[in-house]
Design a protein around this motif. Structure first.
Motif, short mmCIF file in Angstrom:
data_model
loop_
_atom_site.label_atom_id
_atom_site.label_comp_id
_atom_site.label_asym_id
_atom_site.label_seq_id
_atom_site.Cartn_x
_atom_site.Cartn_y
_atom_site.Cartn_z
N SER A 1 0.83 -1.21 0.00
CA SER A 1 0.00 0.00 0.00
C SER A 1 0.85 1.26 0.00
CB SER A 1 -0.93 0.01 1.22
OG SER A 1 -1.88 -1.00 1.11
N ASN A 2 1.89 1.27 0.83
CA ASN A 2 2.76 2.45 0.87
C ASN A 2 3.56 2.60 -0.42
OD1 ASN A 2 2.00 3.56 3.34
ND2 ASN A 2 3.35 2.19 4.46
N LEU A 3 4.01 1.48 -0.99
CA LEU A 3 4.72 1.57 -2.27
C LEU A 3 3.83 2.17 -3.35
CD1 LEU A 3 6.63 -1.84 -2.40
CD2 LEU A 3 7.62 0.44 -2.14
N MET A 4 2.57 1.79 -3.35
CA MET A 4 1.64 2.32 -4.35
C MET A 4 1.33 3.80 -4.10
SD MET A 4 1.01 -0.28 -6.31
CE MET A 4 -0.46 0.16 -7.16
N TYR A 5 1.10 4.16 -2.85
CA TYR A 5 0.67 5.52 -2.53
C TYR A 5 1.80 6.54 -2.64
CZ TYR A 5 -1.70 9.28 -0.03
OH TYR A 5 -2.27 10.48 0.31
N TYR A 6 2.99 6.18 -2.16
CA TYR A 6 4.12 7.11 -2.15
C TYR A 6 5.10 6.86 -3.29
CZ TYR A 6 2.52 8.27 2.54
OH TYR A 6 1.77 8.67 3.60
N GLN A 7 4.66 6.19 -4.34
CA GLN A 7 5.58 5.78 -5.39
C GLN A 7 6.36 6.93 -6.02
OE1 GLN A 7 3.57 4.53 -9.21
NE2 GLN A 7 1.84 4.45 -7.81
N THR A 8 5.75 8.06 -6.23
CA THR A 8 6.46 9.18 -6.85
C THR A 8 7.53 9.71 -5.90
OG1 THR A 8 4.46 9.72 -8.08
CG2 THR A 8 6.17 11.40 -8.00
N ASN A 9 7.23 9.77 -4.62
CA ASN A 9 8.23 10.18 -3.63
C ASN A 9 9.39 9.19 -3.61
OD1 ASN A 9 5.53 11.26 -2.81
ND2 ASN A 9 6.80 12.38 -1.37
N TYR A 10 9.08 7.90 -3.66
CA TYR A 10 10.13 6.88 -3.66
C TYR A 10 10.98 6.96 -4.93
CZ TYR A 10 7.66 4.64 0.25
OH TYR A 10 7.08 4.36 1.46
N PHE A 11 10.34 7.15 -6.07
CA PHE A 11 11.09 7.27 -7.32
C PHE A 11 12.01 8.50 -7.27
CE2 PHE A 11 7.51 4.92 -9.72
CZ PHE A 11 8.18 3.71 -9.65
N ALA A 12 11.49 9.61 -6.74
CA ALA A 12 12.31 10.84 -6.65
C ALA A 12 13.51 10.63 -5.73
CB ALA A 12 11.44 12.00 -6.16
N ALA A 13 13.30 9.97 -4.60
CA ALA A 13 14.41 9.71 -3.68
C ALA A 13 15.44 8.78 -4.32
CB ALA A 13 13.88 9.11 -2.38
N ALA A 14 14.97 7.74 -4.98
CA ALA A 14 15.89 6.80 -5.63
C ALA A 14 16.67 7.49 -6.75
CB ALA A 14 15.13 5.59 -6.18
N ILE A 15 16.01 8.32 -7.53
CA ILE A 15 16.68 9.03 -8.61
C ILE A 15 17.74 9.98 -8.05
CG2 ILE A 15 16.34 10.82 -10.38
CD1 ILE A 15 13.74 9.32 -11.12
N ALA A 16 17.43 10.64 -6.93
CA ALA A 16 18.41 11.53 -6.31
C ALA A 16 19.67 10.76 -5.92
CB ALA A 16 17.81 12.22 -5.10
N VAL A 17 19.51 9.58 -5.32
CA VAL A 17 20.67 8.76 -4.95
C VAL A 17 21.39 8.26 -6.20
CG1 VAL A 17 21.40 6.64 -3.80
CG2 VAL A 17 19.70 8.11 -2.72
N ILE B 1 13.63 2.78 0.93
CA ILE B 1 12.23 2.67 0.52
C ILE B 1 11.52 1.58 1.32
CG2 ILE B 1 10.73 1.99 -1.40
CD1 ILE B 1 12.78 3.47 -3.24
N LEU B 2 12.15 0.43 1.46
CA LEU B 2 11.55 -0.68 2.21
C LEU B 2 11.35 -0.31 3.67
CD1 LEU B 2 10.56 -3.61 2.31
CD2 LEU B 2 12.90 -4.28 2.80
N VAL B 3 12.31 0.36 4.27
CA VAL B 3 12.18 0.77 5.68
C VAL B 3 11.01 1.75 5.83
CG1 VAL B 3 13.30 2.10 7.53
CG2 VAL B 3 14.56 0.30 6.34
N HIS B 4 10.93 2.75 4.97
CA HIS B 4 9.83 3.72 5.06
C HIS B 4 8.49 3.03 4.84
CE1 HIS B 4 7.01 6.86 3.78
NE2 HIS B 4 7.70 7.65 4.60
N ALA B 5 8.40 2.20 3.80
CA ALA B 5 7.14 1.52 3.49
C ALA B 5 6.73 0.55 4.60
CB ALA B 5 7.25 0.78 2.17
N SER B 6 7.70 0.00 5.31
CA SER B 6 7.39 -0.92 6.41
C SER B 6 6.94 -0.20 7.66
CB SER B 6 8.62 -1.76 6.76
OG SER B 6 8.96 -2.63 5.72
N LEU B 7 7.48 0.97 7.91
CA LEU B 7 7.20 1.68 9.16
C LEU B 7 6.05 2.67 9.06
CD1 LEU B 7 10.84 2.41 10.36
CD2 LEU B 7 9.32 0.57 11.11
N ARG B 8 5.78 3.21 7.88
CA ARG B 8 4.75 4.26 7.71
C ARG B 8 3.37 3.63 7.79
NH1 ARG B 8 1.39 7.78 7.72
NH2 ARG B 8 1.34 9.64 6.42
N LEU B 9 2.56 4.13 8.73
CA LEU B 9 1.18 3.66 8.84
C LEU B 9 0.36 4.23 7.70
CD1 LEU B 9 0.68 4.18 12.68
CD2 LEU B 9 1.05 2.02 11.47
N ARG B 10 -0.62 3.46 7.26
CA ARG B 10 -1.48 3.92 6.18
C ARG B 10 -2.55 4.85 6.72
NH1 ARG B 10 -3.01 -1.89 4.11
NH2 ARG B 10 -2.70 -2.27 6.30
#
Length: 190
Positions: free
Chosen positions: A39-55, A134-143
């Motif tokens: 659920s978090n991967l789907m909802y925050y996907q653009t944020n995750y892509f932006a963070a990954a691209i920055a790295v 990304i996995l840590v954030h998606a695991s810890l962030r409540l929906r």
């Protein structure tokens, strides 16, 4: 890919709010944890892509050839594993039942191949580190309710996004679709 939408970039206070919106996952209930991550991967996907691209950009700037080689190897291994998962029943069943182990296997194979080329450090910092964050954030962030609503819309096919395509390739959307369908059928019977 027609009709694919990129989800909006979520505001910082939604993506990384106070500590009250984060909690340790229930390690005893892997299904619930998996659903939270998806659920978090789907909802925050653009944020995750932006963070990954920055790295990727930072590591790519420091070692462009290594980053290109690492990206190419991981992409080829992922595409090959998805192809094998679609054409080999045993791999498809494993991928559906153990998505985390499947991704770990892809990353392990990529690591092994890159170690043969001397690109291990680029792999660790440029590819594995963003995935770990990304996995840590998606695991810890409540929906939240908005997160659940967006994911239901994607699950029943009203929307299609890049992460939805990736989840389809990992056979994770089908389970959510079946759960939604069972929920709707249960409500219709009531």
């Amino acid at each position: 890919m027609a009709g694919m939408e990129l989800t909006p970039l979520r505001p910082w206070d939604d993506f990384f709010p106070g500590a009250e919106r984060f909690a340790k996952p229930d390690f005893g209930d892997l299904t619930k944890w998996n659903n939270r991550v998806i659920s978090n991967l789907m909802y925050y996907q653009t944020n995750y892509f932006a963070a990954a691209i920055a790295v990727f950009v930072v590591v790519g700037f420091l070692n462009p050839f290594g980053m290109f080689l690492g990206g190419t190897v991981v992409t080829l291994v992922f595409v090959g594993s998805v192809w094998a998962g679609e054409n080999k029943v045993m791999i498809k069943n494993f991928k559906r039942k153990n998505p985390t182990l499947f991704v770990i296997g892809v990353m392990g194979t990529s690591y092994f191949l890159l170690s043969l080329c001397g690109g291990v450090m680029v792999f660790i910092f440029g590819i594995t580190f963003p995935l770990l964050l990304i996995l840590v954030h998606a695991s810890l962030r409540l929906r939240n309710m908005k997160n659940r609503l967006e994911n239901k819309m994607e699950g029943i096919g009203l929307k299609k996004s890049p992460m939805g395509v990736i989840m389809d390739l990992l056979d994770q959307q089908e389970e959510k679709m079946n759960k939604i369908q069972d929920f709707i059928e249960g409500k219709l019977k009531d």
